[in-house]
Design a protein around this motif. Structure first.
Motif, PDB file in Angstrom:
ATOM      1  N   THR A   1      20.787   2.243  36.382  1.00 54.89           N
ATOM      2  CA  THR A   1      19.464   1.721  36.091  1.00 54.89           C
ATOM      3  C   THR A   1      19.096   2.109  34.668  1.00 54.89           C
ATOM      4  O   THR A   1      19.279   3.258  34.280  1.00 54.89           O
ATOM      5  N   ILE A   2      18.562   1.184  33.912  1.00 54.18           N
ATOM      6  CA  ILE A   2      18.161   1.427  32.527  1.00 54.18           C
ATOM      7  C   ILE A   2      16.655   1.265  32.438  1.00 54.18           C
ATOM      8  O   ILE A   2      16.117   0.219  32.802  1.00 54.18           O
ATOM      9  N   LEU A   3      15.968   2.311  31.966  1.00 54.23           N
ATOM     10  CA  LEU A   3      14.523   2.276  31.777  1.00 54.23           C
ATOM     11  C   LEU A   3      14.236   2.202  30.284  1.00 54.23           C
ATOM     12  O   LEU A   3      14.755   3.003  29.509  1.00 54.23           O
ATOM     13  N   LEU A   4      13.406   1.240  29.912  1.00 50.76           N
ATOM     14  CA  LEU A   4      13.103   1.032  28.502  1.00 50.76           C
ATOM     15  C   LEU A   4      11.698   1.469  28.167  1.00 50.76           C
ATOM     16  O   LEU A   4      10.761   1.219  28.909  1.00 50.76           O
ATOM     17  N   GLY A   5      11.545   2.095  27.040  1.00 52.74           N
ATOM     18  CA  GLY A   5      10.269   2.481  26.461  1.00 52.74           C
ATOM     19  C   GLY A   5      10.552   2.685  24.993  1.00 52.74           C
ATOM     20  O   GLY A   5      11.373   1.974  24.401  1.00 52.74           O
ATOM     21  N   GLU A   6       9.904   3.666  24.383  1.00 51.86           N
ATOM     22  CA  GLU A   6      10.252   3.987  23.000  1.00 51.86           C
ATOM     23  C   GLU A   6      11.703   4.412  22.910  1.00 51.86           C
ATOM     24  O   GLU A   6      12.369   4.195  21.910  1.00 51.86           O
TER      25      GLU A   6
ATOM     26  N   VAL B   1      15.459   5.030  25.546  1.00 50.85           N
ATOM     27  CA  VAL B   1      16.154   4.484  26.705  1.00 50.85           C
ATOM     28  C   VAL B   1      16.525   5.648  27.623  1.00 50.85           C
ATOM     29  O   VAL B   1      17.079   6.649  27.176  1.00 50.85           O
ATOM     30  N   VAL B   2      16.212   5.499  28.910  1.00 56.14           N
ATOM     31  CA  VAL B   2      16.582   6.466  29.930  1.00 56.14           C
ATOM     32  C   VAL B   2      17.526   5.760  30.895  1.00 56.14           C
ATOM     33  O   VAL B   2      17.230   4.665  31.376  1.00 56.14           O
ATOM     34  N   ILE B   3      18.640   6.412  31.184  1.00 54.80           N
ATOM     35  CA  ILE B   3      19.590   5.891  32.163  1.00 54.80           C
ATOM     36  C   ILE B   3      19.448   6.726  33.426  1.00 54.80           C
ATOM     37  O   ILE B   3      19.381   7.954  33.358  1.00 54.80           O
ATOM     38  N   VAL B   4      19.389   6.064  34.574  1.00 60.53           N
ATOM     39  CA  VAL B   4      19.354   6.752  35.858  1.00 60.53           C
ATOM     40  C   VAL B   4      20.698   6.529  36.543  1.00 60.53           C
ATOM     41  O   VAL B   4      21.071   5.387  36.810  1.00 60.53           O
ATOM     42  N   ASP B   5      21.422   7.622  36.771  1.00 61.38           N
ATOM     43  CA  ASP B   5      22.748   7.635  37.371  1.00 61.38           C
ATOM     44  C   ASP B   5      23.749   6.915  36.470  1.00 61.38           C
ATOM     45  O   ASP B   5      23.376   6.093  35.629  1.00 61.38           O
ATOM     46  N   THR B   6      25.033   7.272  36.628  1.00 59.44           N
ATOM     47  CA  THR B   6      26.016   6.810  35.653  1.00 59.44           C
ATOM     48  C   THR B   6      27.223   6.100  36.251  1.00 59.44           C
ATOM     49  O   THR B   6      28.182   5.818  35.544  1.00 59.44           O
TER      50      THR B   6
ATOM     51  N   GLU C   1      22.971  -5.369  25.368  1.00 56.59           N
ATOM     52  CA  GLU C   1      22.519  -6.718  25.753  1.00 56.59           C
ATOM     53  C   GLU C   1      20.999  -6.839  25.750  1.00 56.59           C
ATOM     54  O   GLU C   1      20.477  -7.936  25.572  1.00 56.59           O
ATOM     55  N   ILE C   2      20.305  -5.731  25.973  1.00 52.95           N
ATOM     56  CA  ILE C   2      18.842  -5.785  25.980  1.00 52.95           C
ATOM     57  C   ILE C   2      18.254  -5.352  24.636  1.00 52.95           C
ATOM     58  O   ILE C   2      17.072  -5.060  24.534  1.00 52.95           O
ATOM     59  N   GLY C   3      19.117  -5.346  23.626  1.00 52.97           N
ATOM     60  CA  GLY C   3      18.639  -5.129  22.267  1.00 52.97           C
ATOM     61  C   GLY C   3      18.507  -3.668  21.841  1.00 52.97           C
ATOM     62  O   GLY C   3      17.878  -3.390  20.826  1.00 52.97           O
ATOM     63  N   ARG C   4      19.083  -2.766  22.579  1.00 54.66           N
ATOM     64  CA  ARG C   4      19.046  -1.347  22.225  1.00 54.66           C
ATOM     65  C   ARG C   4      20.458  -0.873  21.922  1.00 54.66           C
ATOM     66  O   ARG C   4      21.428  -1.616  22.097  1.00 54.66           O
ATOM     67  N   HIS C   5      20.577   0.383  21.491  1.00 58.95           N
ATOM     68  CA  HIS C   5      21.872   0.917  21.086  1.00 58.95           C
ATOM     69  C   HIS C   5      22.116   2.261  21.756  1.00 58.95           C
ATOM     70  O   HIS C   5      21.180   2.908  22.232  1.00 58.95           O
ATOM     71  N   ALA C   6      23.362   2.693  21.746  1.00 58.06           N
ATOM     72  CA  ALA C   6      23.730   3.965  22.376  1.00 58.06           C
ATOM     73  C   ALA C   6      22.873   5.108  21.847  1.00 58.06           C
ATOM     74  O   ALA C   6      22.456   5.979  22.610  1.00 58.06           O
ATOM     75  N   GLU C   7      22.577   5.101  20.570  1.00 53.15           N
ATOM     76  CA  GLU C   7      21.767   6.196  19.996  1.00 53.15           C
ATOM     77  C   GLU C   7      20.310   6.166  20.462  1.00 53.15           C
ATOM     78  O   GLU C   7      19.586   7.148  20.288  1.00 53.15           O
ATOM     79  N   ASP C   8      19.884   5.076  21.097  1.00 50.74           N
ATOM     80  CA  ASP C   8      18.534   5.010  21.663  1.00 50.74           C
ATOM     81  C   ASP C   8      18.445   5.710  23.017  1.00 50.74           C
ATOM     82  O   ASP C   8      17.356   5.980  23.515  1.00 50.74           O
ATOM     83  N   VAL C   9      19.608   5.984  23.635  1.00 53.23           N
ATOM     84  CA  VAL C   9      19.642   6.646  24.942  1.00 53.23           C
ATOM     85  C   VAL C   9      19.376   8.136  24.715  1.00 53.23           C
ATOM     86  O   VAL C   9      20.199   8.844  24.147  1.00 53.23           O
ATOM     87  N   THR C  10      18.205   8.589  25.149  1.00 55.35           N
ATOM     88  CA  THR C  10      17.828   9.987  24.926  1.00 55.35           C
ATOM     89  C   THR C  10      17.972  10.846  26.162  1.00 55.35           C
ATOM     90  O   THR C  10      18.106  12.066  26.055  1.00 55.35           O
ATOM     91  N   ASP C  11      17.941  10.217  27.348  1.00 52.99           N
ATOM     92  CA  ASP C  11      17.926  10.988  28.588  1.00 52.99           C
ATOM     93  C   ASP C  11      18.704  10.272  29.670  1.00 52.99           C
ATOM     94  O   ASP C  11      18.702   9.033  29.745  1.00 52.99           O
ATOM     95  N   ILE C  12      19.347  11.074  30.528  1.00 56.49           N
ATOM     96  CA  ILE C  12      20.021  10.580  31.729  1.00 56.49           C
ATOM     97  C   ILE C  12      19.483  11.397  32.890  1.00 56.49           C
ATOM     98  O   ILE C  12      19.537  12.630  32.867  1.00 56.49           O
TER      99      ILE C  12
END
Length: 195
Positions: free
Chosen positions: A1-6, A8-13, A28-39
């Motif tokens: 699950t990908i949660l978007l805000g300022e 990106v949070v990923i839930v489970d991997t 695909e949703i216009g964000r990048h790996a470096e935007d992922v701050t939390d899992i």
């Protein structure tokens, strides 16, 4: 699950090797790996933490897990099946019931039963519930399958706990999400699932 805000949070991997598909979905949703701050991890089963180490390596994300599953993830406590294996380090441990300071506040819900420390996540503003494996939607709604359940009575009680939240939408670890009008369907599951 990908949660978007300022961020990106990923839930489970997912299972091992899922990191490319997860990061492709982020792109695909216009964000990048470096935007992922939390899992955030709902529980330590291999199909939920399999790509955790690889995603942390590629994103530098902070890993959050409930106190009851963190030791399993770090390999210092056995899983439901009795094996001990390190998946990754957990940076932030929480106690179910705490609100995580992510995405405007993610409420953590104690739904142990599938595993001894299973948690679900509730986004109250959007009324979205992420249930991990506490409920599945493989062949219609169902509780945690008995063969994959640490404690049957607790797993059944978790269904009542989740139904009481009255979510608008539900995201499952297994099976398609329910988008809109989910509360009545969870009520029906809670009413009909054997106790």
């Amino acid at each position: 699950t990908i949660l978007l805000g300022e961020t990106v949070v990923i839930v489970d991997t997912g299972v091992p090797g899922s990191e490319d598909a997860i990061l492709a979905a982020v792109e695909e949703i216009g964000r990048h790996a470096e935007d992922v701050t939390d899992i955030v991890i709902t529980h330590a089963d291999g199909d939920h933490v399999g790509s955790l180490a690889a995603l942390v390596e590629r994103t530098g994300a902070t890993v959050w897990a409930g106190a009851g599953e963190a030791d399993v993830i770090e390999g210092t406590a056995p899983s439901r099946g009795g094996e001990t294996r390190r998946s990754a380090a957990v940076d932030r441990r929480f106690v179910p019931g705490e609100t995580l300071p992510l995405q405007g506040g993610i409420e953590t819900v104690d739904t142990h039963g599938h595993t001894l420390g299973h948690v679900s996540l509730f986004l109250p503003e959007e009324r979205v519930l992420i249930v991990g494996d506490a409920i599945n939607n493989l062949e219609g709604l169902g509780g945690s399958p008995e063969r994959n359940t640490a404690n049957r009575e607790d797993a059944r009680a978790a269904v009542s706990t989740l139904a009481a939240l009255r979510p608008e939408s539900v995201v499952f670890g297994h099976g398609p999400s329910i988008v809109g009008s989910a509360a009545d369907q969870l009520d029906e599951l809670d009413r009909t699932l054997p106790r």
